[in-house]
Design a protein around this motif. Structure first.
Motif, short mmCIF file in Angstrom:
data_model
loop_
_atom_site.label_atom_id
_atom_site.label_comp_id
_atom_site.label_asym_id
_atom_site.label_seq_id
_atom_site.Cartn_x
_atom_site.Cartn_y
_atom_site.Cartn_z
N PHE A 41 40.92 15.19 11.23
CA PHE A 41 42.05 14.53 10.59
C PHE A 41 43.34 15.32 10.80
O PHE A 41 44.43 14.79 10.71
CB PHE A 41 41.79 14.27 9.11
CG PHE A 41 41.98 15.48 8.23
CD1 PHE A 41 43.19 15.69 7.60
CD2 PHE A 41 40.97 16.39 8.05
CE1 PHE A 41 43.39 16.81 6.79
CE2 PHE A 41 41.14 17.50 7.25
CZ PHE A 41 42.36 17.72 6.63
N LEU A 42 43.21 16.62 11.12
CA LEU A 42 44.39 17.45 11.37
C LEU A 42 45.09 17.08 12.68
O LEU A 42 46.19 17.55 12.94
CB LEU A 42 44.01 18.93 11.39
CG LEU A 42 43.45 19.49 10.08
CD1 LEU A 42 42.99 20.92 10.27
CD2 LEU A 42 44.48 19.38 8.97
N GLN A 43 44.46 16.22 13.48
CA GLN A 43 45.07 15.74 14.71
C GLN A 43 45.62 14.31 14.57
O GLN A 43 46.08 13.73 15.54
CB GLN A 43 44.06 15.79 15.86
CG GLN A 43 43.93 17.16 16.48
CD GLN A 43 45.19 17.53 17.25
OE1 GLN A 43 45.66 16.82 18.11
NE2 GLN A 43 45.75 18.68 16.89
N TRP A 60 48.36 13.36 9.27
CA TRP A 60 48.63 14.78 9.06
C TRP A 60 50.02 15.15 9.57
O TRP A 60 50.75 15.90 8.92
CB TRP A 60 47.56 15.63 9.73
CG TRP A 60 47.73 17.09 9.44
CD1 TRP A 60 48.10 18.06 10.32
CD2 TRP A 60 47.54 17.73 8.18
NE1 TRP A 60 48.16 19.27 9.69
CE2 TRP A 60 47.81 19.10 8.36
CE3 TRP A 60 47.17 17.29 6.92
CZ2 TRP A 60 47.73 20.02 7.34
CZ3 TRP A 60 47.08 18.22 5.89
CH2 TRP A 60 47.36 19.56 6.11
N ALA A 61 50.41 14.60 10.71
CA ALA A 61 51.75 14.87 11.24
C ALA A 61 52.81 14.39 10.25
O ALA A 61 53.82 15.07 10.03
CB ALA A 61 51.93 14.20 12.59
N ASN A 62 52.59 13.23 9.63
CA ASN A 62 53.54 12.72 8.64
C ASN A 62 53.61 13.61 7.41
O ASN A 62 54.69 13.81 6.84
CB ASN A 62 53.16 11.29 8.22
CG ASN A 62 53.40 10.29 9.31
OD1 ASN A 62 54.20 10.52 10.22
ND2 ASN A 62 52.71 9.18 9.23
N GLN A 63 52.48 14.16 7.00
CA GLN A 63 52.47 15.09 5.86
C GLN A 63 53.25 16.36 6.20
O GLN A 63 54.02 16.86 5.39
CB GLN A 63 51.03 15.44 5.46
CG GLN A 63 50.22 14.28 4.95
CD GLN A 63 50.89 13.58 3.77
OE1 GLN A 63 51.25 14.22 2.79
NE2 GLN A 63 51.05 12.28 3.88
N SER A 77 41.40 11.89 26.01
CA SER A 77 41.68 13.13 25.29
C SER A 77 43.15 13.16 24.91
O SER A 77 43.93 12.30 25.32
CB SER A 77 41.31 14.37 26.12
OG SER A 77 42.19 14.51 27.21
N GLY A 78 43.51 14.13 24.13
CA GLY A 78 44.91 14.26 23.73
C GLY A 78 45.08 15.37 22.72
O GLY A 78 44.12 16.06 22.34
N VAL A 79 46.34 15.54 22.32
CA VAL A 79 46.66 16.61 21.39
C VAL A 79 47.88 16.22 20.57
O VAL A 79 48.81 15.61 21.09
CB VAL A 79 46.89 17.95 22.14
CG1 VAL A 79 48.06 17.86 23.08
CG2 VAL A 79 47.04 19.10 21.18
N ASN A 80 47.86 16.54 19.31
CA ASN A 80 49.01 16.37 18.44
C ASN A 80 49.59 17.77 18.22
O ASN A 80 48.94 18.63 17.64
CB ASN A 80 48.60 15.73 17.11
CG ASN A 80 49.78 15.23 16.34
OD1 ASN A 80 50.87 15.10 16.87
ND2 ASN A 80 49.57 14.93 15.08
N ILE A 81 50.78 17.98 18.73
CA ILE A 81 51.43 19.30 18.67
C ILE A 81 52.46 19.27 17.55
O ILE A 81 53.33 18.41 17.52
CB ILE A 81 52.12 19.62 20.01
CG1 ILE A 81 51.11 19.57 21.15
CG2 ILE A 81 52.82 20.97 19.93
CD1 ILE A 81 51.73 19.56 22.52
N LEU A 82 52.36 20.21 16.63
CA LEU A 82 53.33 20.35 15.55
C LEU A 82 54.21 21.55 15.87
O LEU A 82 53.72 22.58 16.35
CB LEU A 82 52.61 20.56 14.22
CG LEU A 82 51.63 19.47 13.82
CD1 LEU A 82 50.85 19.90 12.59
CD2 LEU A 82 52.36 18.17 13.56
N TYR A 83 55.50 21.43 15.61
CA TYR A 83 56.39 22.55 15.88
C TYR A 83 57.52 22.59 14.86
O TYR A 83 57.87 21.59 14.24
CB TYR A 83 56.94 22.50 17.31
CG TYR A 83 57.67 21.23 17.67
CD1 TYR A 83 59.05 21.16 17.61
CD2 TYR A 83 56.98 20.10 18.07
CE1 TYR A 83 59.72 20.00 17.93
CE2 TYR A 83 57.63 18.93 18.40
CZ TYR A 83 59.01 18.89 18.33
OH TYR A 83 59.67 17.72 18.65
#
Length: 94
Positions: A34-36, A40-43, A64-70
Motif C-alpha cells: 500500500f506504500l506504493q 499513500w502518495a496523497n497522504q 512493473s513500476g514505482v511510486n517515487i516520493l520526494y
C-alpha cells in the motif's frame, strides 16, 4: 510513452494509465505494498511531499513500476523516498 528500438517494454509516467489502474496493479501484485499506492502518495502530499509514478508495460498491461516520493529538506536538499518499491516480479528472469 516512449519505446526503445528492439525493446518489448515501454516506460512512461502513470498518465498513460489511470491512478486506479496503477493502484489495482499494486494491490494484486505479489510484491505490491500500500506504500506504493496513490492513496499513500496523497497522504504524504499533505506533509509536503510530491510524487511521480513511473510504469513499465509490455504494450498491453503494466508489468512493473514505482511510486517515487520526494521533498526538499533544509540543509539536505532533495530527499527521494521509494517505500517498498519498485513493484516488480523479482522472480521473473525475462
Amino acid at each position: 510513452m516512449s519505446k526503445a528500438d528492439n525493446s518489448k517494454f515501454s516506460f512512461g509516467e502513470v498518465m498513460q494509465y489511470s491512478k486506479k489502474q496503477w493502484d489495482e496493479f499494486v494491490y494484486h501484485h505479489p510484491f505490491g505494498s500500500f506504500l506504493q499506492t496513490g492513496f499513500w502518495a496523497n497522504q504524504k502530499d499533505k506533509h509536503g511531499w510530491k510524487s511521480k509514478t513511473i510504469i513499465v508495460d509490455d504494450g498491453e498491461k503494466i508489468i512493473s513500476g514505482v511510486n517515487i516520493l520526494y521533498k526538499n529538506l533544509p540543509l539536505v536538499g532533495k530527499y527521494i523516498y521509494i517505500p517498498r518499491g519498485p513493484v516488480v516480479n523479482w522472480e521473473n528472469k525475462d
